[in-house]
Design a protein around this motif. Structure first.
Motif, PDB file in Angstrom:
ATOM      1  N   TYR A 194      -2.065  -1.498   7.844  1.00  0.00           N
ATOM      2  CA  TYR A 194      -3.023  -0.777   6.998  1.00  0.00           C
ATOM      3  C   TYR A 194      -3.693  -1.690   5.971  1.00  0.00           C
ATOM      4  CZ  TYR A 194      -0.352   2.969   9.119  1.00  0.00           C
ATOM      5  OH  TYR A 194       0.273   3.764  10.019  1.00  0.00           O
ATOM      6  N   CYS A 195      -2.890  -2.531   5.308  1.00  0.00           N
ATOM      7  CA  CYS A 195      -3.474  -3.287   4.190  1.00  0.00           C
ATOM      8  C   CYS A 195      -3.365  -4.802   4.362  1.00  0.00           C
ATOM      9  CB  CYS A 195      -2.822  -2.887   2.869  1.00  0.00           C
ATOM     10  SG  CYS A 195      -1.140  -3.512   2.660  1.00  0.00           S
ATOM     11  N   CYS A 229       0.818  -1.216   0.000  1.00  0.00           N
ATOM     12  CA  CYS A 229       0.000   0.000   0.000  1.00  0.00           C
ATOM     13  C   CYS A 229       0.855   1.271   0.000  1.00  0.00           C
ATOM     14  CB  CYS A 229      -0.967   0.021   1.182  1.00  0.00           C
ATOM     15  SG  CYS A 229      -0.193   0.259   2.780  1.00  0.00           S
TER      16      CYS A 229
END
Ligand SMILES: [Zn+2]
Ligand SMILES: [Zn+2]
Lengths: 309, 282, 309, 282
Positions: free
Chosen positions: B47-48, B29
């Motif tokens: 986050y991803c 990301c």
């Protein structure tokens, strides 16, 4: 006969020979000259030249050895789950009167056959057929296994990956290691990577003079290490892929000599030599109890490799 | 098949922040992640969900119960038996690795507890020549398998490897036969249990070894198959769609028992170990 | 709740019950009446009625028993050759704290699930998954096997035929007979022909009161014998397919009682009864050495059948 | 699954010629064939190659070496255990068959030589209720398998069956388990060899038993699968294309070792028997 790049010097001589034959002229001296020239060439082959000879389309291929050396050969088909891979010929026949199981990669001598047999690259169903039959031979038929290997490697395609190529190779390799019968393999041309080891593992590995056996093809090795295939000749030398090098490294058990000029020129003689070598190895192996044989087979593979403590 | 030159993907892209902060950029990301956070989060991007590669020692630290892992036997060193040189002499590669990675070969093998259950544990070190299968690596893996058999232990191996090691030529290929032979002997024993863990990627002969697992667990998003993209392209003369090697698809095709993300991996293994009755008994 | 044809007399009572509940009226007497009526109906079920109950979409299905009776259930996937058949759920869990392997047909409670799971008809990959895991359990895990069966039969389609349905059924049946662990199967609904025997063969076969187990479904039997399905009810009676008949024929080993009204009305109670029955059978089976168990399992099957010399 | 009412296809369509000549009409090409010629030609139509069905005794006479076949044990009789009646009482069917077919059940089992090699030989009798698997048939087959094991003989079974026998209900189904259990025991023995011969048709549980063959030979043009056309149509609500069950297609899908026409069958079996080393030895 297709001439290989390093055979170029012979081209003019062959043409002259043809002309003389057409005109009914004497060819004895010329033939001697050609032979001498060929010997000169073949004495100096580089490892990569050997790879090219191993790939020559006119060399006898596994199906040719099986047809010539076995009587009453009867092909068995199928992996019992999905397919019959035409790239693996497998079945029983009599070798010098003795029942044996023989298998080998079908490579094809022309483009039509090569397409049909994937140039001798086995699909998962090929390795599964091998595994199934090796188990049946080991348990039910109790006859020696002879495996003829001439493959650039295992099939690589979306289909083969999705059908479990790596798993199928494991199954075949495992079945050969477990076999309760003598196993001899002969690498007659290409012995490429996993595709080769999946069907060649046994009590004896024999190689023809102009065959090769390598972890990867020189081109693939070059692609891996140099990101292009231009270093293929250099990689071929470093891989130690010729019969002579592999014998000196104790990886294989014997060399079946081809005349200078290669099996593509001396088919019957080479097939006969292969038959003789197989007979002699079989005689030795059959003297031993199978349990002893298997024990030593496993010891051999478990001791392979070079490292320091 | 080992793929050099892809170091960027193997080594973490570390960005030095102000002072002692260390941040890394996510391969997927692109966001900056605090390195300590990342480590605590099993090296999964918070986050991803991207799974960063783990080193063998990191793997052991999250897999084996704390303080229980004992390395097996003497260290076995890779050797340049073929006097091989690609862009760099293989000897030099090995010497460099000894300094940088600190492992004698591409596997960390020993005994340890997982969820309180004693196991033979092997973890491939991708940081050592892409986890490729040299003679020393193969011998160590075989030693581990024999150890598991001798001591009636479950065998847990975490695979991550680019396949055979070209610089050791035929000896690398022979390690596949060696380890399968050792596995055959192990598997003959009643009650033996080989739990094979596939992480990203497992290729070539190492994938064949991994497919011998009685139970096959895959870390989500991993790729497993005969060969990596470059070599496939060479052999096929066209690219191999990555999807064909994705474990999610291989599970649909019947080759993977369980897929889990990295956080769930240890718990999954513990559960499987606990599903086993006492060795050889019922 | 879907009412079966023979439950028609209940319809008006159920409607009245609903009305009274809506209006907050007293329902005690009516409920008693309904219960009585239901008992009357269920005491007189014909074999074909029993088949209809066995097929009721609201009955607990194998996945429901597995989810309710096992803790930490972990599903295992795949046949290792081609596919993961979603119609077979298989995996490990703890049953009353003891590790067990459980498998069962997924049938589906609604049309969407039924399509996805082929109404519990296994494909070859389902039987192969069963065979593979039974072998792994028998060799590596050494825990009891519990098989929950609710299938109209094995999948029949061009695809399943071409993928070796008959071979796959053999593999699964053979693996269960060979298993070196206790095997208990419970027929919870339909036990249809080869599809059922392929996954139900073991040391104990238990059936729920309103399940059936037959060589063919009554409809298929009628189609075979009368070339139409109209004789299904008569065929159902002649097949001796109910739990009670099969117990008296010594084909099964026990009946798990369902309350009059069926498992579709008493889910939790029936699930609990199944759990209790399994526990009691397991306790008995685990007392015996596995070799003895297996010997008797094979004797049981090898002595099945009625004939005269 | 047994399919009654198709008698026309099972019993030869015999046409009485002038005097003592007997001619039959080919089911496939429609030509008249001299019955003696047909019998000498393995009941293969000399014009179009159509394979007429053979009775169990005809099968034995072309398979076993002359005068070597000995039937095994006492005759085992089918019984109407469920008091079953379809269009005709099952009891009556059995009584009629005793008179017309002269067999106590749907298999002929014994020992005999094939190409000089002693074998346990079983041949399904399609003329007995379409070769369906009743208790007596299953028991006889199991007896044959046990006999093969006890005497260390190769086991050769020629299958032709419409599957389970509905009139014996669950007991018919249980014969599948019974024979597979007997086969498991046989197959455990080193050197055991089960040669399974598929002729037209082999269906249902009998096909499952047949697929246990170590070697599977099929007579060309045979059909093998779960169920016959009528029952498939009922289950699928649409017809099952015959191609899916054709042995030529099953061979492509990996389920058949060898296909041969009837004339080549005995030679093929002899060759396979000769490929075997002495039982249990190498
Ligand atoms: Zn990210
Ligand atoms: Zn005709």
């Amino acid at each position: 006969m297709k001439l290989l790049p390093f055979e170029k010097p012979l081209e003019i001589l062959y043409k002259e020979l043809e002309r003389r034959k057409r005109n009914g002229e004497d060819t004895l001296h010329l033939e001697e000259l050609i032979e001498k020239q060929m010997e000169e060439i073949y004495k100096k082959l580089t490892p990569f030249d050997t790879v090219l000879v191993a790939r020559h389309p006119d060399r006898p291929q596994p199906q040719d050895y099986i047809n010539a050396l076995l009587t009453d050969f009867t092909e068995f088909h199928g992996d019992r789950v999905s397919e019959d891979d035409p790239a693996l010929i497998a079945g029983f026949g009599f070798f010098k009167g003795m029942p044996v199981f023989a298998m080998g990669t079908r490579k094809g001598h022309n483009i039509h056959e090569r397409l049909k047999y994937h140039s001798g690259m086995l699909s998962p169903s090929g390795f599964r057929k091998a595994a199934r039959l090796v188990e049946t031979v080991s348990h039910s038929f109790k006859v020696p296994i002879i495996s003829f290997v001439d493959t650039p490697g295992a099939m690589v395609s979306p289909q083969s990956e999705m059908s479990g190529q790596v798993e199928a190779i494991y199954k075949s390799l495992s079945a050969l290691l477990n076999a309760n019968v003598p196993v001899i393999s002969v690498i007659t041309g290409e012995g490429g990577g996993l595709g080769a080891i999946g069907i060649s593992t046994g009590d004896r590995i024999l190689m023809l003079t102009y065959s090769y056996f390598a972890v990867v093809s020189p081109e693939a090795g070059s692609a891996i290490l140099f990101k292009n295939t231009e270093a293929k000749s250099r990689v071929a030398s470093q891989l130690h892929l010729t019969a002579r090098e592999l014998l000196s490294l104790n990886v294989i058990d014997g060399i079946i000599e081809e005349p200078l000029g290669g099996a593509q020129r001396f088919k019957n003689a080479v097939i006969k030599s292969v038959g003789d070598a197989l007979q002699s190895e079989l005689e030795t192996l059959l003297k031993e109890p199978v349990t002893e044989l298997k024990k030593r087979r496993l010891e051999k593979y478990e001791s392979m490799g070079v490292f320091t403590k | 098949m080992n793929i050099f030159g892809k170091k960027k993907k193997i080594v973490l892209p570390v960005i030095q922040g102000d002072g002692q902060d260390v941040k890394v950029r996510c391969n997927s990301c692109g966001r900056l992640i605090d390195y300590d956070t990342l480590k605590e989060n099993y090296k999964i991007c918070p986050y991803c969900g991207y799974h960063f590669r783990m080193s063998a020692t990191e793997r052991i630290s999250v897999l084996a119960d704390k303080g229980t892992f004992d390395e097996l036997g003497e260290p076995i060193q890779s050797v340049d038996v073929l006097n091989f040189t690609d862009t760099v002499p293989y000897k030099k590669r090995l010497a460099d690795l000894k300094d940088t990675v600190g492992l004698p070969n591409a596997i960390l093998a020993g005994s340890g507890k997982i969820g309180g259950i004693q196991c033979a544990i092997g973890v491939f070190a991708f940081e050592f020549l892409n986890g490729t299968l040299g003679s020393a690596t193969g011998e160590k893996l075989a030693e581990l398998i024999r150890f598991a058999g001798k001591n009636s232990l479950p065998l847990v191996v975490v695979f991550s490897s680019a396949g055979e090691r070209v610089q050791e030529g035929i000896f690398s290929l022979m390690q596949v036969a060696k380890t399968v032979s050792a596995l055959n002997a192990y598997k003959e024993k009643e009650g033996s249990l080989f739990i094979s863990v596939l992480t990203n990627p497992v290729l070539g002969g190492v994938a064949s070894i991994a497919m011998a697992g009685d139970v096959i667990i895959a870390e989500s998003g991993s790729y497993v198959g005969v060969s990596g993209p470059r070599i496939s392209e060479y052999v096929m003369k066209r690219s191999l769609p990555k999807e064909a090697q994705k474990v999610e698809n291989l599970m649909k095709r019947g080759f993977v028992d369980i897929i889990t993300d990295r956080k769930g991996l240890k718990d999954t293994i513990i559960r499987i170990l606990k599903f086993q009755n006492k060795w050889g008994k019922l």
